[in-house]
Design a protein around this motif. Sequence first.
Motif, PDB file in Angstrom:
ATOM      1  N   MET A   1       7.162   7.662  -1.064  1.00  0.00           N
ATOM      2  CA  MET A   1       5.834   7.254  -0.658  1.00  0.00           C
ATOM      3  C   MET A   1       5.937   5.924   0.082  1.00  0.00           C
ATOM      4  N   ARG A   2       5.135   5.770   1.119  1.00  0.00           N
ATOM      5  CA  ARG A   2       5.101   4.525   1.893  1.00  0.00           C
ATOM      6  C   ARG A   2       4.676   3.369   0.995  1.00  0.00           C
ATOM      7  N   ILE A   3       5.238   2.192   1.234  1.00  0.00           N
ATOM      8  CA  ILE A   3       4.954   1.048   0.367  1.00  0.00           C
ATOM      9  C   ILE A   3       3.500   0.607   0.460  1.00  0.00           C
ATOM     10  N   ASP A   4       2.892   0.675   1.642  1.00  0.00           N
ATOM     11  CA  ASP A   4       1.492   0.267   1.744  1.00  0.00           C
ATOM     12  C   ASP A   4       0.589   1.216   0.963  1.00  0.00           C
ATOM     13  N   LYS A   5       0.893   2.490   1.009  1.00  0.00           N
ATOM     14  CA  LYS A   5       0.106   3.470   0.251  1.00  0.00           C
ATOM     15  C   LYS A   5       0.326   3.297  -1.254  1.00  0.00           C
ATOM     16  N   TYR A   6       1.562   3.005  -1.654  1.00  0.00           N
ATOM     17  CA  TYR A   6       1.864   2.807  -3.069  1.00  0.00           C
ATOM     18  C   TYR A   6       1.098   1.608  -3.632  1.00  0.00           C
ATOM     19  N   LEU A   7       1.074   0.492  -2.884  1.00  0.00           N
ATOM     20  CA  LEU A   7       0.357  -0.702  -3.342  1.00  0.00           C
ATOM     21  C   LEU A   7      -1.120  -0.404  -3.563  1.00  0.00           C
ATOM     22  N   TRP A   8      -1.691   0.413  -2.717  1.00  0.00           N
ATOM     23  CA  TRP A   8      -3.091   0.806  -2.862  1.00  0.00           C
ATOM     24  C   TRP A   8      -3.256   1.779  -4.030  1.00  0.00           C
ATOM     25  N   CYS A   9      -2.350   2.741  -4.173  1.00  0.00           N
ATOM     26  CA  CYS A   9      -2.448   3.754  -5.239  1.00  0.00           C
ATOM     27  C   CYS A   9      -2.377   3.140  -6.633  1.00  0.00           C
ATOM     28  N   VAL A  10      -1.573   2.091  -6.807  1.00  0.00           N
ATOM     29  CA  VAL A  10      -1.431   1.472  -8.132  1.00  0.00           C
ATOM     30  C   VAL A  10      -2.367   0.279  -8.297  1.00  0.00           C
ATOM     31  N   ARG A  11      -3.350   0.172  -7.418  1.00  0.00           N
ATOM     32  CA  ARG A  11      -4.450  -0.788  -7.529  1.00  0.00           C
ATOM     33  C   ARG A  11      -4.047  -2.247  -7.442  1.00  0.00           C
ATOM     34  N   LEU A  12      -2.985  -2.549  -6.689  1.00  0.00           N
ATOM     35  CA  LEU A  12      -2.660  -3.952  -6.438  1.00  0.00           C
ATOM     36  C   LEU A  12      -3.562  -4.513  -5.342  1.00  0.00           C
ATOM     37  N   PHE A  13      -4.096  -3.606  -4.482  1.00  0.00           N
ATOM     38  CA  PHE A  13      -5.037  -3.994  -3.446  1.00  0.00           C
ATOM     39  C   PHE A  13      -6.213  -3.024  -3.454  1.00  0.00           C
ATOM     40  N   LYS A  14      -7.375  -3.548  -3.106  1.00  0.00           N
ATOM     41  CA  LYS A  14      -8.611  -2.768  -3.184  1.00  0.00           C
ATOM     42  C   LYS A  14      -8.670  -1.656  -2.138  1.00  0.00           C
ATOM     43  N   THR A  15      -8.150  -1.931  -0.943  1.00  0.00           N
ATOM     44  CA  THR A  15      -8.149  -0.920   0.113  1.00  0.00           C
ATOM     45  C   THR A  15      -6.747  -0.765   0.674  1.00  0.00           C
ATOM     46  N   ARG A  16      -6.513   0.366   1.308  1.00  0.00           N
ATOM     47  CA  ARG A  16      -5.199   0.601   1.904  1.00  0.00           C
ATOM     48  C   ARG A  16      -4.977  -0.318   3.094  1.00  0.00           C
ATOM     49  N   SER A  17      -6.038  -0.638   3.816  1.00  0.00           N
ATOM     50  CA  SER A  17      -5.870  -1.533   4.967  1.00  0.00           C
ATOM     51  C   SER A  17      -5.504  -2.947   4.509  1.00  0.00           C
ATOM     52  N   LEU A  18      -6.029  -3.406   3.367  1.00  0.00           N
ATOM     53  CA  LEU A  18      -5.617  -4.707   2.827  1.00  0.00           C
ATOM     54  C   LEU A  18      -4.135  -4.682   2.467  1.00  0.00           C
ATOM     55  N   ALA A  19      -3.704  -3.603   1.836  1.00  0.00           N
ATOM     56  CA  ALA A  19      -2.295  -3.467   1.479  1.00  0.00           C
ATOM     57  C   ALA A  19      -1.424  -3.455   2.728  1.00  0.00           C
ATOM     58  N   SER A  20      -1.852  -2.739   3.742  1.00  0.00           N
ATOM     59  CA  SER A  20      -1.101  -2.657   4.991  1.00  0.00           C
ATOM     60  C   SER A  20      -1.022  -4.019   5.674  1.00  0.00           C
ATOM     61  N   ASN A  21      -2.129  -4.787   5.644  1.00  0.00           N
ATOM     62  CA  ASN A  21      -2.125  -6.127   6.243  1.00  0.00           C
ATOM     63  C   ASN A  21      -1.168  -7.061   5.513  1.00  0.00           C
ATOM     64  N   GLU A  22      -1.112  -6.986   4.188  1.00  0.00           N
ATOM     65  CA  GLU A  22      -0.202  -7.835   3.420  1.00  0.00           C
ATOM     66  C   GLU A  22       1.254  -7.516   3.764  1.00  0.00           C
ATOM     67  N   VAL A  23       1.553  -6.239   3.939  1.00  0.00           N
ATOM     68  CA  VAL A  23       2.911  -5.846   4.322  1.00  0.00           C
ATOM     69  C   VAL A  23       3.209  -6.344   5.729  1.00  0.00           C
ATOM     70  N   LYS A  24       2.245  -6.181   6.638  1.00  0.00           N
ATOM     71  CA  LYS A  24       2.434  -6.605   8.025  1.00  0.00           C
ATOM     72  C   LYS A  24       2.603  -8.123   8.130  1.00  0.00           C
TER      73      LYS A  24
END
Length: 122
Positions: free
Chosen positions: A1-24
């Motif tokens: 699973m992609r890391i940005d999607k995983y961070l969102w799935c396990v509720r470390l970030f509220k939205t997937r776009s927030l997770a993606s921005n943190e990775v970026k």
Amino acid sequence: MRIDKYLWCVRLFKTRSLASNEVKNERVLIDDEPVKASRELKPGDEFTVKYHGYSRSFKVLDIPKSRVGAKLVPDLLEETTPADEIDKQEFLRMARSLQRDRGTGRPTKRERRDLDRLRGES
């Protein structure tokens, strides 16, 4: 699973776009190296998420099919953050709550006691 999607799935970030921005913005590290959002995670991987002033470390236990409820997160993720980072997080949280806006008046008796306790005075 992609890391940005995983961070969102396990509720470390509220939205997937927030997770993606943190990775970026290179705030998610694996082996102290920034990763791309497309990085695939597998069980056993360890990663670190940098926040403002502190960081948290995690170990992947399992990969979810989709976003999970908060009660199921401990089955998928184990926090391995050192105690000094947790203390730093608590200190920053307390400092933010005690911060006053300029010109709002004197601290209350309770706030003054909290400030004294924070400074190490009796």
